[in-house]
Design a protein around this motif. Structure first.
Motif, PDB file in Angstrom:
ATOM      1  N   GLY A 180       0.810  -1.129   0.033  1.00 56.58           N
ATOM      2  CA  GLY A 180      -0.031  -0.104  -0.133  1.00 56.58           C
ATOM      3  C   GLY A 180       1.090   1.220   0.024  1.00 56.58           C
ATOM      4  O   GLY A 180       0.303   2.293   0.343  1.00 56.58           O
ATOM      5  N   GLN A 181       2.146   1.051  -0.342  1.00 55.17           N
ATOM      6  CA  GLN A 181       2.946   2.400  -0.590  1.00 55.17           C
ATOM      7  C   GLN A 181       2.990   2.988  -1.867  1.00 55.17           C
ATOM      8  O   GLN A 181       2.707   2.567  -2.688  1.00 55.17           O
ATOM      9  N   SER A 182       3.004   4.132  -1.936  1.00 52.65           N
ATOM     10  CA  SER A 182       3.151   5.082  -3.248  1.00 52.65           C
ATOM     11  C   SER A 182       4.405   4.531  -4.173  1.00 52.65           C
ATOM     12  O   SER A 182       5.374   4.360  -3.741  1.00 52.65           O
ATOM     13  N   LEU A 183       3.915   4.411  -5.516  1.00 54.80           N
ATOM     14  CA  LEU A 183       4.761   3.793  -6.344  1.00 54.80           C
ATOM     15  C   LEU A 183       5.537   5.057  -6.992  1.00 54.80           C
ATOM     16  O   LEU A 183       6.611   4.890  -7.630  1.00 54.80           O
ATOM     17  N   VAL A 184       5.157   6.310  -6.633  1.00 50.81           N
ATOM     18  CA  VAL A 184       6.027   7.470  -7.452  1.00 50.81           C
ATOM     19  C   VAL A 184       6.947   8.308  -6.268  1.00 50.81           C
ATOM     20  O   VAL A 184       7.671   9.061  -6.700  1.00 50.81           O
ATOM     21  N   THR A 185       6.636   7.818  -5.060  1.00 51.71           N
ATOM     22  CA  THR A 185       7.402   8.640  -3.880  1.00 51.71           C
ATOM     23  C   THR A 185       9.006   8.048  -3.892  1.00 51.71           C
ATOM     24  O   THR A 185       9.258   6.996  -4.138  1.00 51.71           O
ATOM     25  N   ALA A 186       9.901   8.992  -3.578  1.00 50.53           N
ATOM     26  CA  ALA A 186      11.211   8.636  -3.620  1.00 50.53           C
ATOM     27  C   ALA A 186      11.227   7.864  -2.223  1.00 50.53           C
ATOM     28  O   ALA A 186      10.615   7.928  -1.290  1.00 50.53           O
ATOM     29  N   HIS A 187      12.384   6.651  -2.475  1.00 48.54           N
ATOM     30  CA  HIS A 187      12.458   5.654  -1.398  1.00 48.54           C
ATOM     31  C   HIS A 187      13.617   4.957  -1.532  1.00 48.54           C
ATOM     32  O   HIS A 187      14.552   5.305  -2.198  1.00 48.54           O
ATOM     33  N   ARG A 188      14.248   4.152  -0.497  1.00 49.88           N
ATOM     34  CA  ARG A 188      15.252   3.338  -0.155  1.00 49.88           C
ATOM     35  C   ARG A 188      14.933   1.828  -0.318  1.00 49.88           C
ATOM     36  O   ARG A 188      15.732   1.131   0.379  1.00 49.88           O
ATOM     37  N   GLY A 189      13.882   1.680  -0.965  1.00 53.64           N
ATOM     38  CA  GLY A 189      13.354  -0.059  -1.015  1.00 53.64           C
ATOM     39  C   GLY A 189      13.962  -1.008  -2.076  1.00 53.64           C
ATOM     40  O   GLY A 189      13.607  -1.936  -2.209  1.00 53.64           O
ATOM     41  N   HIS A 190      14.905  -0.331  -2.996  1.00 47.79           N
ATOM     42  CA  HIS A 190      15.188  -1.343  -3.817  1.00 47.79           C
ATOM     43  C   HIS A 190      16.178  -2.268  -3.181  1.00 47.79           C
ATOM     44  O   HIS A 190      16.837  -1.900  -2.137  1.00 47.79           O
ATOM     45  N   LEU A 191      16.420  -3.640  -3.763  1.00 49.77           N
ATOM     46  CA  LEU A 191      17.029  -4.545  -3.102  1.00 49.77           C
ATOM     47  C   LEU A 191      18.409  -4.221  -2.694  1.00 49.77           C
ATOM     48  O   LEU A 191      19.234  -4.526  -1.855  1.00 49.77           O
ATOM     49  N   TYR A 192      19.357  -3.441  -3.716  1.00 47.40           N
ATOM     50  CA  TYR A 192      20.623  -3.128  -3.772  1.00 47.40           C
ATOM     51  C   TYR A 192      20.765  -1.826  -2.478  1.00 47.40           C
ATOM     52  O   TYR A 192      21.788  -1.838  -1.751  1.00 47.40           O
ATOM     53  N   GLN A 193      19.666  -1.273  -2.234  1.00 51.77           N
ATOM     54  CA  GLN A 193      19.577  -0.128  -1.283  1.00 51.77           C
ATOM     55  C   GLN A 193      19.420  -0.896  -0.054  1.00 51.77           C
ATOM     56  O   GLN A 193      20.173  -0.615   1.268  1.00 51.77           O
TER      57      GLN A 193
END
Length: 341
Positions: free
Chosen positions: A259-272
């Motif tokens: 349920g999180q925004s798909l366009v908001t900047a984040h640090r959720g990539h696997l490499y991150q």
């Protein structure tokens, strides 16, 4: 004139690497800074715009290589691709300077993709119209995927360098020898940038580099898929880009399901996540390079397969190491104190 022309082509490659490095070094001195925020991997202001060296050098030497190797320089597809790159890189550089709204960047990406597809680099199946639509979506997706994954020293530049070298090596086997020189040229331009970004970052690619290289990578994959002579040769481009594709798709699905925004900047990539769990940047980047090379090997393995199960087995072999990568990321996230994923 055959041998002198190809000698000139080979001579252009180290010259392109040198010129790229010179321009990148000039951009370091120009010092247009990227200031770290909550999602940055770096902790101090670092120059951006290294991609100007990569893309400028590619644009200058590509026509020379085309002419030296007997290819038509002013062909319609070439001119349309050139217009697309100039447009996208120009908008991306201005965005690096002025931080424009995402809608402007997306519009530039769509227009650039339409120019390339309109120039003839596109799929023709399942129907010409549907193939064109799929091609535009693919180019926009890959352009953004490369941009999203450009967050650690050497990750994107190294992955694309590996992918370009593999593409050049196997292009004749896949029936697309005309990709040999452009792939080598892009690899050479990126090699001029890489020492300034890995293992320690003196400069970043910036949007001009990540989006420009993403568009080139997507266009090369489209060209290979539509011109390959191998039954399952369409897999080459996606396989070489699969580490980026998987991470972006996995992250989008995970954030959507949470349920999180798909366009908001984040640090959720696997490499991150792996970086936030204190895994060294060099380790992450080098492992991603290895996954890129794995993708190239799998594409070559399944290319001659005529049955649909050949493609399915290839996709399965691409996914398996990514599942291990994902499990490792989840394990380190739970063992560490990285906060909200």
């Amino acid at each position: 004139m055959f041998l002198p022309s190809y000698a000139l082509a080979f001579f252009c490659l180290p010259c392109a690497t040198l010129l790229s490095a010179i321009i990148v070094r000039s951009m370091v001195r120009l010092a247009i800074l990227d200031h770290p925020d909550h999602r940055s991997a770096h902790t101090r202001p670092t120059p951006k715009g290294g991609g100007i060296g990569v893309m400028t050098t590619f644009g200058l030497f590509y026509p020379v290589l085309q002419a030296a190797t007997g290819q038509m320089v002013l062909s319609f597809p070439f001119l349309m691709e050139a217009c697309a790159l100039v447009l996208l890189c120009g908008v991306s550089w201005l965005d690096d300077l002025y931080q424009w709204p995402p809608s402007i960047k997306l519009a530039a990406q769509i227009i650039a993709a339409c120019l390339i597809v309109g120039g003839g680099i596109r799929l023709t199946w399942p129907t010409p119209l549907a193939g064109a639509a799929i091609s535009i979506l693919w180019l926009v997706f890959i352009t953004n995927a490369v941009n999203f994954m450009d967050g650690l020293n050497g990750l994107i530049a190294g992955c694309l360098t590996c992918a370009a070298f593999v593409l050049a090596l196997v292009a004749p086997f896949f029936g697309v020898p005309e990709l040999f020189w452009p792939a080598l040229l892009l690899a050479g331009c990126l090699l001029g940038f890489l020492p300034f970004n890995f293992p320690h970052a003196r400069i970043f690619l910036g949007d001009v580099g990540s989006q420009g290289c993403g568009l080139l990578a997507g266009a090369a994959a489209l060209y290979g898929a539509s011109h390959t002579t191998q039954p399952s040769g369409w897999l080459l481009g996606p396989a070489l880009l699969f580490p980026l594709i998987y991470d972006v798709l996995f992250t989008l699905v995970r954030r959507w399901s949470a349920g999180q925004s798909l366009v908001t900047a984040h640090r959720g990539h696997l490499y991150q996540v792996l970086h936030r769990s204190s895994l060294p940047i060099t380790t992450i980047s080098i492992l991603e390079w290895g996954l890129t090379l794995w993708g190239g090997a799998i594409a070559c393995l399944v290319a001659p397969q005529t049955h649909v199960w050949g493609s399915i087995s290839g996709i399965t072999l691409l996914i398996l190491p990514q599942l291990v990568w994902t499990a490792w990321s989840v394990l380190r996230a739970h063992q560490g104190t990285i906060g909200k994923w």
